[in-house]
Design a protein around this motif. Structure first.
Motif, PDB file in Angstrom:
ATOM      1  N   ALA A 230       4.252   5.366  -5.677  1.00 19.50           N
ATOM      2  CA  ALA A 230       4.222   5.312  -7.141  1.00 19.50           C
ATOM      3  C   ALA A 230       3.277   6.369  -7.706  1.00 19.50           C
ATOM      4  CB  ALA A 230       3.822   3.918  -7.606  1.00 19.50           C
ATOM      5  N   LEU A 231       2.118   6.540  -7.096  1.00 20.90           N
ATOM      6  CA  LEU A 231       1.179   7.562  -7.554  1.00 20.90           C
ATOM      7  C   LEU A 231       1.783   8.954  -7.453  1.00 20.90           C
ATOM      8  CD1 LEU A 231      -2.232   6.358  -6.090  1.00 20.90           C
ATOM      9  CD2 LEU A 231      -1.779   6.856  -8.500  1.00 20.90           C
ATOM     10  N   VAL A 232       2.426   9.237  -6.325  1.00 25.46           N
ATOM     11  CA  VAL A 232       3.008  10.563  -6.100  1.00 25.46           C
ATOM     12  C   VAL A 232       4.169  10.815  -7.057  1.00 25.46           C
ATOM     13  CG1 VAL A 232       4.239  12.008  -4.426  1.00 25.46           C
ATOM     14  CG2 VAL A 232       2.237  10.691  -3.707  1.00 25.46           C
ATOM     15  N   GLU A 233       5.033   9.824  -7.241  1.00 21.60           N
ATOM     16  CA  GLU A 233       6.238  10.018  -8.052  1.00 21.60           C
ATOM     17  C   GLU A 233       5.994   9.896  -9.549  1.00 21.60           C
ATOM     18  OE1 GLU A 233       9.603   7.711  -6.780  1.00 21.60           O
ATOM     19  OE2 GLU A 233       9.326   8.279  -4.679  1.00 21.60           O
TER      20      GLU A 233
ATOM     21  N   GLN B 175       5.402  -3.159  -7.427  1.00 23.39           N
ATOM     22  CA  GLN B 175       6.072  -4.384  -6.961  1.00 23.39           C
ATOM     23  C   GLN B 175       7.539  -4.104  -6.645  1.00 23.39           C
ATOM     24  OE1 GLN B 175       6.065  -7.516  -9.884  1.00 23.39           O
ATOM     25  NE2 GLN B 175       7.680  -8.622  -8.804  1.00 23.39           N
ATOM     26  N   GLU B 176       8.206  -3.371  -7.537  1.00 24.24           N
ATOM     27  CA  GLU B 176       9.620  -3.019  -7.309  1.00 24.24           C
ATOM     28  C   GLU B 176       9.783  -2.183  -6.046  1.00 24.24           C
ATOM     29  OE1 GLU B 176      10.912  -0.942 -10.786  1.00 24.24           O
ATOM     30  OE2 GLU B 176      10.817  -2.720 -12.075  1.00 24.24           O
TER      31      GLU B 176
ATOM     32  N   LEU C 274       0.827  -1.205   0.000  1.00 24.06           N
ATOM     33  CA  LEU C 274       0.000   0.000   0.000  1.00 24.06           C
ATOM     34  C   LEU C 274       0.862   1.256   0.000  1.00 24.06           C
ATOM     35  CD1 LEU C 274      -2.774  -1.109   2.525  1.00 24.06           C
ATOM     36  CD2 LEU C 274      -2.990  -0.904   0.031  1.00 24.06           C
ATOM     37  N   ASN C 275       1.907   1.273   0.812  1.00 26.07           N
ATOM     38  CA  ASN C 275       2.805   2.429   0.854  1.00 26.07           C
ATOM     39  C   ASN C 275       3.527   2.613  -0.476  1.00 26.07           C
ATOM     40  OD1 ASN C 275       2.134   3.106   3.491  1.00 26.07           O
ATOM     41  ND2 ASN C 275       3.733   1.836   4.368  1.00 26.07           N
TER      42      ASN C 275
ATOM     43  N   ARG D 146       5.633 -10.799  -7.403  1.00 26.18           N
ATOM     44  CA  ARG D 146       4.416 -10.474  -8.148  1.00 26.18           C
ATOM     45  C   ARG D 146       3.238 -11.312  -7.644  1.00 26.18           C
ATOM     46  NH1 ARG D 146       2.922  -7.273 -11.786  1.00 26.18           N
ATOM     47  NH2 ARG D 146       1.411  -7.716 -13.416  1.00 26.18           N
ATOM     48  N   GLY D 147       3.498 -12.575  -7.377  1.00 25.44           N
ATOM     49  CA  GLY D 147       2.440 -13.447  -6.887  1.00 25.44           C
ATOM     50  C   GLY D 147       1.865 -12.976  -5.567  1.00 25.44           C
TER      51      GLY D 147
END
Length: 197
Positions: free
Chosen positions: A19-22, A34-35, A13-14, A41-42
């Motif tokens: 990712a959304l912010v950056e 995921q990175e 979640l964090n 990924r699973g």
């Protein structure tokens, strides 16, 4: 102690909020999340099979925690005028947080994505109720008993949201925002009266 599953969930979640912010909504891919979360990924797909479900859950998770923290604060000034000014400052500070920018990315993405919009609407409605409850707790009695209070609360939040959006392209110091004085004056006048500050 948190279970391993809960720790992993929080990392995912964090990472989604980050990712959304950056990278924005378009760049917040499941591969990028995921990175950032450093999970398989699973494991990520097991918890969140849909990218949009993950992004909505991430913003809701972070925003709810921050809103609840703000509503739980108890060390406000005793004098009503000082309390109103302190609460307005606290409200404004929430619009510089990562969750605001992450939510903004989702709102913009939802304009052209029906699935995202359907997922976002109930979450945003629930979050707005929490924001109102937190604002009520921050202002406290007797301020929230003022007849104008519901209108002032909504006006402050919507106006702050609108002004905060301009910071996306016009970076400046939020503490020197000219509208901050206006918001305080408006709240003081409408909630206490011009002669009762």
């Amino acid at each position: 102690m948190q279970s391993r599953s809960l720790v992993t969930q929080n990392r995912i979640l964090n990472a989604a909020v980050q990712a959304l912010v950056e990278f924005g909504y378009a760049g917040a891919s499941t591969v990028k999340i995921q990175e950032l979360a450093d999970v398989s990924r699973g494991r990520m797909l097991h918890q969140y099979p849909s990218r949009d479900e993950l992004l909505v859950a991430a913003v809701q998770h972070l925003a709810s925690a921050r809103v609840d923290d703000a509503g739980a604060q108890v060390d406000w000034p005793a004098a009503p005028g000082a309390r109103i000014c302190a609460v307005v400052d606290a409200m404004w500070s929430t619009y510089q947080q990562d969750y605001f920018w992450a939510a903004t990315e989702l709102w913009i993405g939802a304009r052209h994505n029906d699935d995202l919009r359907r997922a976002l609407v109930p979450v945003e409605r629930a979050l707005n109720k929490r924001v109102r409850a937190a604002s009520d707790a921050m202002f406290g009695v007797p301020i929230i008993d003022a007849p104008a209070y519901p209108v002032v609360r909504e006006l402050l939040n919507t106006s702050m949201r609108g002004v905060a959006l301009t910071y996306a392209f016009d970076r400046r110091r939020p503490s020197s925002e000219p509208d901050l004085t206006l918001w305080k004056d408006l709240a003081l006048d409408r909630l206490l009266g011009p002669d009762c500050r």
